[in-house]
Scaffold this motif. Structure first.
Motif, PDB file in Angstrom:
ATOM      1  N   LEU A  66      -6.214   5.501   0.449  1.00 43.79           N
ATOM      2  CA  LEU A  66      -5.022   4.666   0.377  1.00 43.79           C
ATOM      3  C   LEU A  66      -3.975   5.126   1.389  1.00 43.79           C
ATOM      4  O   LEU A  66      -3.333   4.302   2.047  1.00 43.79           O
ATOM      5  N   ALA A  67      -3.802   6.428   1.529  1.00 43.79           N
ATOM      6  CA  ALA A  67      -2.842   6.959   2.503  1.00 43.79           C
ATOM      7  C   ALA A  67      -3.242   6.568   3.925  1.00 43.79           C
ATOM      8  O   ALA A  67      -2.393   6.208   4.750  1.00 43.79           O
ATOM      9  N   ILE A  68      -4.534   6.621   4.218  1.00 45.66           N
ATOM     10  CA  ILE A  68      -5.021   6.255   5.547  1.00 45.66           C
ATOM     11  C   ILE A  68      -4.830   4.759   5.783  1.00 45.66           C
ATOM     12  O   ILE A  68      -4.377   4.338   6.856  1.00 45.66           O
ATOM     13  N   THR A 113      -6.440   6.798  12.453  1.00 45.89           N
ATOM     14  CA  THR A 113      -5.138   6.305  11.993  1.00 45.89           C
ATOM     15  C   THR A 113      -4.012   6.862  12.854  1.00 45.89           C
ATOM     16  O   THR A 113      -3.060   6.154  13.191  1.00 45.89           O
ATOM     17  N   ARG A 114      -4.136   8.126  13.224  1.00 41.85           N
ATOM     18  CA  ARG A 114      -3.117   8.738  14.091  1.00 41.85           C
ATOM     19  C   ARG A 114      -3.058   8.017  15.435  1.00 41.85           C
ATOM     20  O   ARG A 114      -1.982   7.761  15.973  1.00 41.85           O
ATOM     21  N   PHE A 115      -4.234   7.659  15.972  1.00 41.15           N
ATOM     22  CA  PHE A 115      -4.258   6.912  17.234  1.00 41.15           C
ATOM     23  C   PHE A 115      -3.626   5.533  17.078  1.00 41.15           C
ATOM     24  O   PHE A 115      -2.845   5.092  17.923  1.00 41.15           O
ATOM     25  N   LEU A 116      -3.953   4.833  15.981  1.00 40.64           N
ATOM     26  CA  LEU A 116      -3.398   3.495  15.772  1.00 40.64           C
ATOM     27  C   LEU A 116      -1.879   3.527  15.666  1.00 40.64           C
ATOM     28  O   LEU A 116      -1.197   2.556  16.016  1.00 40.64           O
ATOM     29  N   LYS A 154       0.831  -1.213   0.000  1.00 43.09           N
ATOM     30  CA  LYS A 154       0.000   0.000   0.000  1.00 43.09           C
ATOM     31  C   LYS A 154       0.863   1.259   0.000  1.00 43.09           C
ATOM     32  O   LYS A 154       0.562   2.236  -0.688  1.00 43.09           O
ATOM     33  N   GLN A 155       1.935   1.243   0.783  1.00 46.07           N
ATOM     34  CA  GLN A 155       2.806   2.411   0.838  1.00 46.07           C
ATOM     35  C   GLN A 155       3.521   2.632  -0.493  1.00 46.07           C
ATOM     36  O   GLN A 155       3.699   3.773  -0.934  1.00 46.07           O
ATOM     37  N   LYS A 156       3.937   1.549  -1.161  1.00 42.18           N
ATOM     38  CA  LYS A 156       4.592   1.679  -2.461  1.00 42.18           C
ATOM     39  C   LYS A 156       3.630   2.246  -3.504  1.00 42.18           C
ATOM     40  O   LYS A 156       3.991   3.121  -4.295  1.00 42.18           O
ATOM     41  N   VAL A 157       2.399   1.734  -3.509  1.00 44.06           N
ATOM     42  CA  VAL A 157       1.399   2.234  -4.444  1.00 44.06           C
ATOM     43  C   VAL A 157       1.116   3.700  -4.177  1.00 44.06           C
ATOM     44  O   VAL A 157       0.985   4.514  -5.110  1.00 44.06           O
ATOM     45  N   LEU A 158       1.041   4.073  -2.917  1.00 43.23           N
ATOM     46  CA  LEU A 158       0.780   5.456  -2.543  1.00 43.23           C
ATOM     47  C   LEU A 158       1.881   6.370  -3.075  1.00 43.23           C
ATOM     48  O   LEU A 158       1.608   7.420  -3.660  1.00 43.23           O
ATOM     49  N   ARG A 159       3.140   5.967  -2.880  1.00 44.60           N
ATOM     50  CA  ARG A 159       4.258   6.795  -3.348  1.00 44.60           C
ATOM     51  C   ARG A 159       4.237   6.928  -4.869  1.00 44.60           C
ATOM     52  O   ARG A 159       4.525   7.990  -5.419  1.00 44.60           O
ATOM     53  N   ALA A 172       1.337  11.858   4.902  1.00 48.80           N
ATOM     54  CA  ALA A 172       0.811  11.930   3.532  1.00 48.80           C
ATOM     55  C   ALA A 172      -0.689  12.187   3.543  1.00 48.80           C
ATOM     56  O   ALA A 172      -1.200  12.993   2.752  1.00 48.80           O
ATOM     57  N   ALA A 173      -1.407  11.525   4.433  1.00 44.43           N
ATOM     58  CA  ALA A 173      -2.860  11.704   4.513  1.00 44.43           C
ATOM     59  C   ALA A 173      -3.217  13.139   4.888  1.00 44.43           C
ATOM     60  O   ALA A 173      -4.145  13.732   4.321  1.00 44.43           O
ATOM     61  N   GLU A 174      -2.483  13.707   5.836  1.00 44.56           N
ATOM     62  CA  GLU A 174      -2.749  15.089   6.247  1.00 44.56           C
ATOM     63  C   GLU A 174      -2.549  16.056   5.076  1.00 44.56           C
ATOM     64  O   GLU A 174      -3.355  16.961   4.853  1.00 44.56           O
ATOM     65  N   GLU A 175      -1.459  15.871   4.312  1.00 43.79           N
ATOM     66  CA  GLU A 175      -1.177  16.748   3.174  1.00 43.79           C
ATOM     67  C   GLU A 175      -2.246  16.604   2.097  1.00 43.79           C
ATOM     68  O   GLU A 175      -2.711  17.591   1.523  1.00 43.79           O
TER      69      GLU A 175
END
Length: 406
Positions: free
Chosen positions: A160-162, A197-200, A137-142, A169-172
């Protein structure tokens, strides 16, 4: 790092110690009682704390563990979480030949009986699979982030970022999307998902409370299925922290107030079920357990049967298990009796309440009101398939003997 809770019988201690060492070599964080529970600690709160902090529960199956009350209690708590969150959290491991518990019969298990190393490889593969999914997921996001922005659905990119737990990335992405489309109807949901997500990632209780408050406000504004599932997911990840418990109890009581003022709206009841799930995951004072159960009973009492239909099964399930944690016999039986007295008239004979019949029958049997328990169990038998009835009643005292006579 993923954290696992090793649920086992003391008779399998040598095997479990070896397994814990081998899992730690694979950078898996292991919770095992002899390391976590120190002299003078209260055992039950420490166990519940370990369960709540763990991503997975590994249950070591053997003739001793399947008959252990402690193992049954730990398995039951994690199975509730798995059912409600729809995620894989319970991983069976067969150490010695035994009868597989009914709740686990549909699951594939890692077999350690004849080949320890093969069983270990199979178990570790489960954790590596989860890590691989995150990495992909992180690779696809980038890759998507460097693509032509006009060819991308911004909602897909944010989700996807979440999912990749890339908070920065999600915040931006959310900030840029809000700037370009200020009136986007999905923005509040994205912000709620980001807070969760931030809590997790941080496990900070303040981040959990922020996510919880945002999710509840979202449901109050628009009680869509998506928003309700989002709230349930957040409650299912509740940390074992007094501040989190207090907020969940407050919101449960708030649901009672809303139901009292507007008894025609179903969403407060659905929220209450989610809050009870979060409360059930935590170590509670006896006072808070009793208070939560009584509040749930009041909500059921003032809600019409039609509005209760979507959630009474889940609510009675969590509420009866919560009541079972009351340590004083008289008080526990009093609460269980109240649950049965309040909910039984609501269910009638309709097939929509199959699970509620089962949980109420269990509660009635606990209070030794066998006549009521048998009547409710008979209703459950008429609404469930033969396979479901056998799986959920046999090997579950005190329902087992009643089921055979029904």
């Amino acid at each position: 790092m993923q954290k696992v809770f090793l649920c086992h019988s003391s008779a399998d201690k040598d095997f479990v110690r070896r397994l814990a060492k081998d899992l730690e070599k694979e950078t898996i964080n292991v919770w095992i009682d002899e390391k976590e529970i120190l002299v003078g600690d209260q055992i039950r709160p420490k166990v519940e704390e370990g369960l709540n902090a763990s991503d997975y529960l590994i249950i070591v199956l053997s003739p001793d563990s399947v008959t252990s009350p402690w193992v049954e209690r730990e398995l039951d708590a994690k199975m509730i979480e798995e059912i409600e969150s729809r995620k894989v959290t319970v991983l069976p491991l067969l150490h010695r030949d035994c009868d597989i518990p009914p709740l686990l019969k549909g699951k594939h298990y890692a077999d350690f009986r004849s080949d320890y190393q093969r069983g270990l490889r199979e178990l570790v593969a489960r954790f590596k699979h989860g890590d691989k999914e995150q990495e992909v997921k992180q690779k696809v996001l980038r890759r998507l982030a460097t693509a032509d922005p006009y060819r991308l659905d911004p909602h897909t990119l944010v989700v996807l970022a979440i999912q990749a737990r890339d908070v920065d990335a999600a915040e931006e992405l959310i900030s840029a999307h809000q700037e370009s489309i200020p009136a986007c109807k999905q923005m509040d949901l994205f912000k709620t998902m980001l807070a969760h997500t931030r809590f997790l990632s941080s496990r900070d209780v303040n981040d959990f409370i922020t996510a919880l408050n945002l999710a509840f406000q979202l449901v109050a504004h628009h009680a869509s299925q998506q928003n309700l599932q989002n709230l349930q997911g957040i409650c299912s990840s509740a940390p074992n922290d007094p501040a989190a418990v207090n907020r969940l109890v407050q919101l449960l009581e708030h649901c009672l107030q809303i139901t009292g003022r507007s008894p025609t709206h179903p969403w407060p009841l659905l929220c209450a079920t989610s809050f009870l799930i979060g409360i059930h995951r935590s170590s509670l004072t006896q006072e808070k357990v009793v208070s939560a159960c009584n509040t749930a009973c009041q909500i059921v009492e003032i809600t019409s049967p039609a509005l209760l239909r979507p959630s009474l099964g889940s609510l009675t399930h969590v509420c009866t298990h919560l009541a079972a944690r009351i340590e004083t016999d008289d008080q526990r039986l009093e609460i269980l009796t109240r649950i049965v007295d309040v909910a039984s008239p609501k269910v009638g004979d309709t097939r929509d309440y199959a699970d509620a019949f089962l949980h109420l029958a269990w509660a009635a049997a606990q209070t030794e009101d066998m006549e009521v328990a048998k009547r409710l169990l008979t209703k459950y038998k008429l609404t469930a398939t033969a396979e479901e009835f056998e799986r959920k009643t046999l090997h579950h005292p005190p329902l087992e003997s009643l089921a055979l006579a029904t």
